[in-house]
Design a protein around this motif. Structure first.
Motif, short mmCIF file in Angstrom:
data_model
loop_
_atom_site.label_atom_id
_atom_site.label_comp_id
_atom_site.label_asym_id
_atom_site.label_seq_id
_atom_site.Cartn_x
_atom_site.Cartn_y
_atom_site.Cartn_z
N MET A 1 -1.95 17.06 -13.60
CA MET A 1 -1.53 15.68 -13.32
C MET A 1 -1.70 15.40 -11.84
SD MET A 1 2.01 13.79 -14.43
CE MET A 1 3.06 14.91 -13.50
N SER A 2 -2.56 14.43 -11.49
CA SER A 2 -2.83 14.12 -10.09
C SER A 2 -1.88 13.03 -9.58
CB SER A 2 -4.28 13.65 -9.92
OG SER A 2 -4.49 12.42 -10.60
N ARG A 3 -1.43 13.21 -8.37
CA ARG A 3 -0.54 12.23 -7.73
C ARG A 3 -1.12 11.87 -6.37
NH1 ARG A 3 5.60 14.28 -8.12
NH2 ARG A 3 4.92 15.58 -6.38
N ARG A 4 -1.09 10.58 -6.06
CA ARG A 4 -1.56 10.17 -4.74
C ARG A 4 -0.70 9.02 -4.23
NH1 ARG A 4 -5.48 5.75 -4.78
NH2 ARG A 4 -5.73 4.97 -6.92
N LEU A 5 -0.67 8.90 -2.92
CA LEU A 5 0.14 7.89 -2.25
C LEU A 5 -0.79 6.99 -1.46
CD1 LEU A 5 3.26 7.65 -2.24
CD2 LEU A 5 3.24 8.69 0.03
N VAL A 6 -0.63 5.67 -1.59
CA VAL A 6 -1.46 4.73 -0.83
C VAL A 6 -0.56 3.69 -0.17
CG1 VAL A 6 -3.38 5.04 -2.44
CG2 VAL A 6 -1.83 3.11 -2.72
N SER A 7 -1.07 3.07 0.86
CA SER A 7 -0.31 2.03 1.55
C SER A 7 -0.39 0.72 0.80
CB SER A 7 -0.84 1.84 2.97
OG SER A 7 -0.62 3.00 3.75
N LEU A 8 0.67 -0.07 0.91
CA LEU A 8 0.68 -1.40 0.31
C LEU A 8 -0.24 -2.33 1.10
CD1 LEU A 8 2.05 -3.36 -1.75
CD2 LEU A 8 3.70 -3.88 0.06
N THR A 9 -1.14 -3.00 0.39
CA THR A 9 -2.01 -4.01 0.97
C THR A 9 -1.99 -5.22 0.04
OG1 THR A 9 -4.00 -3.27 -0.21
CG2 THR A 9 -3.52 -2.20 1.91
N LEU A 10 -2.69 -6.27 0.43
CA LEU A 10 -2.77 -7.43 -0.46
C LEU A 10 -3.48 -7.08 -1.77
CD1 LEU A 10 -3.55 -10.29 2.08
CD2 LEU A 10 -1.36 -9.73 1.00
N ASP A 11 -4.35 -6.08 -1.73
CA ASP A 11 -5.01 -5.65 -2.96
C ASP A 11 -4.08 -4.83 -3.84
OD1 ASP A 11 -7.43 -6.88 -2.29
OD2 ASP A 11 -8.10 -5.13 -1.16
N THR A 12 -3.40 -3.85 -3.26
CA THR A 12 -2.53 -3.00 -4.07
C THR A 12 -1.23 -3.70 -4.45
OG1 THR A 12 -1.60 -1.98 -2.06
CG2 THR A 12 -3.47 -0.86 -3.09
N LEU A 13 -0.93 -4.83 -3.81
CA LEU A 13 0.25 -5.61 -4.18
C LEU A 13 0.23 -5.96 -5.67
CD1 LEU A 13 2.79 -7.16 -3.19
CD2 LEU A 13 1.28 -9.10 -2.69
N GLU A 14 -0.96 -6.12 -6.22
CA GLU A 14 -1.08 -6.46 -7.64
C GLU A 14 -0.62 -5.33 -8.55
OE1 GLU A 14 -1.76 -9.44 -8.65
OE2 GLU A 14 -2.03 -10.11 -6.59
N ASP A 15 -0.48 -4.12 -8.02
CA ASP A 15 -0.06 -2.98 -8.84
C ASP A 15 1.46 -2.81 -8.89
OD1 ASP A 15 -2.60 -2.30 -9.62
OD2 ASP A 15 -2.91 -0.81 -8.06
N LEU A 16 2.20 -3.65 -8.18
CA LEU A 16 3.65 -3.62 -8.32
C LEU A 16 4.04 -4.09 -9.73
CD1 LEU A 16 3.63 -3.25 -5.25
CD2 LEU A 16 5.43 -4.99 -5.09
N PRO A 17 5.14 -3.60 -10.28
CA PRO A 17 5.61 -4.14 -11.56
C PRO A 17 5.76 -5.65 -11.46
CG PRO A 17 6.88 -2.21 -10.93
CD PRO A 17 6.02 -2.55 -9.75
N ARG A 18 5.40 -6.35 -12.51
CA ARG A 18 5.36 -7.81 -12.45
C ARG A 18 6.66 -8.44 -11.92
NH1 ARG A 18 2.27 -11.91 -13.59
NH2 ARG A 18 3.14 -13.90 -14.24
N PRO A 19 7.85 -8.00 -12.39
CA PRO A 19 9.07 -8.61 -11.84
C PRO A 19 9.19 -8.43 -10.33
CG PRO A 19 9.55 -7.38 -13.84
CD PRO A 19 8.16 -7.03 -13.45
N CYS A 20 8.75 -7.28 -9.82
CA CYS A 20 8.83 -7.01 -8.38
C CYS A 20 7.77 -7.81 -7.63
CB CYS A 20 8.66 -5.52 -8.12
SG CYS A 20 9.91 -4.48 -8.93
N ARG A 21 6.62 -7.99 -8.26
CA ARG A 21 5.54 -8.78 -7.64
C ARG A 21 5.98 -10.23 -7.42
NH1 ARG A 21 2.64 -11.60 -5.46
NH2 ARG A 21 0.35 -11.79 -5.52
N GLN A 22 6.89 -10.70 -8.27
CA GLN A 22 7.35 -12.09 -8.19
C GLN A 22 8.71 -12.22 -7.50
OE1 GLN A 22 5.52 -14.77 -9.35
NE2 GLN A 22 3.89 -13.30 -9.76
N CYS A 23 9.22 -11.12 -6.95
CA CYS A 23 10.58 -11.13 -6.38
C CYS A 23 10.54 -11.28 -4.86
CB CYS A 23 11.29 -9.83 -6.75
SG CYS A 23 12.95 -9.69 -6.06
N VAL A 24 11.35 -12.18 -4.34
CA VAL A 24 11.44 -12.38 -2.89
C VAL A 24 12.89 -12.21 -2.42
CG1 VAL A 24 9.39 -13.80 -2.59
CG2 VAL A 24 11.53 -14.87 -3.32
N TYR A 25 13.61 -11.35 -3.14
CA TYR A 25 15.02 -11.10 -2.79
C TYR A 25 15.16 -10.67 -1.34
CZ TYR A 25 19.63 -8.85 -2.88
OH TYR A 25 20.92 -8.47 -2.61
#
Length: 220
Positions: A1-25
């Motif tokens: 099982m491979s695991r990798r860590l990447v930085s958040l960018t405007l491209d990877t923002l789309e990979d957040l869970p949908r509720p979190c992608r729409q959350c501005v708490y």
């Protein structure tokens, strides 16, 4: 099982869970957040916040992938970029610390050390910027299904489990702190397993195939 860590960018923002992608708490003050939700564009507000923070401050999140699938994320920033931080009874965040806003691991991948992997990734990033510590507001009484903030404020127990210490107690929202020198001394479960497996093998032998000794080579 491979695991990798990447930085958040405007491209990877789309990979957040949908509720979190729409959350501005965290990204907006309570009044502005309510207004954005009422207008139906919290996703655009979150994208704008990430874009501005990346331009002005730098990396503000990490995502973990397991076998190519998004499995968890954390977001962090200086408290000045996080209006919600001043709304907590245990604020303000210390002047020498960045705020870890939220942490989330997909339930299917929970318990595999991804939380610690994410926090250590944050620690490495912040250390390069000369920041001394990470602080977070934890939820000491994880909300029920009707609590709209239950996914926005990570459980205090999570932060305690990855090395944070309570610096300002509160029955619901304690403020916790992790000194970065402590986080950087960790060994992940994978690293520890590799050390046991490989024993005294040198880094050089790990980077290239082991070749036969000269005496056994063919001269043809």
């Amino acid at each position: 099982m491979s695991r990798r860590l990447v930085s958040l960018t405007l491209d990877t923002l789309e990979d957040l869970p949908r509720p979190c992608r729409q959350c501005v708490y965290w990204e907006l003050d309570p009044v502005s957040a309510d207004r954005a939700c009422a207008a139906g564009d919290p996703g655009l507000e979150k994208e704008a916040w990430v874009s501005q923070t990346l331009l002005e401050w730098g990396s503000c999140g990490k995502l973990a992938y397991v076998d190519g699938m998004p499995a968890g994320f954390v977001m962090y920033a200086p408290p000045a970029y996080v209006p919600r931080s001043m709304a907590f009874p245990t604020s303000p965040v210390s002047a020498d610390a960045a705020l870890l806003m939220t942490a989330n691991v997909v339930p299917a991948f929970a318990g595999g050390g991804l939380g610690r992997m994410l926090v250590q990734g944050v620690a490495r990033d912040l250390t390069k910027r000369g920041i001394k510590a990470i602080e977070a507001f934890g939820d000491a009484k994880v909300g029920d299904a009707d609590d709209p903030t239950r996914a926005c404020v990570a459980p205090a127990d999570f932060f305690l489990s990855v090395g944070f210490k309570t610096v300002r107690p509160h029955p619901r929202y304690p403020r916790l702190r992790l000194e970065l020198r402590t986080a950087l001394s960790w060994k992940s479960d994978v690293e520890y397993a590799l050390e046991k497996l490989l024993g005294s093998m040198s880094p050089e032998t790990l980077l290239r195939p082991v070749r036969p000794a000269p005496a056994t080579r063919s001269t043809g």
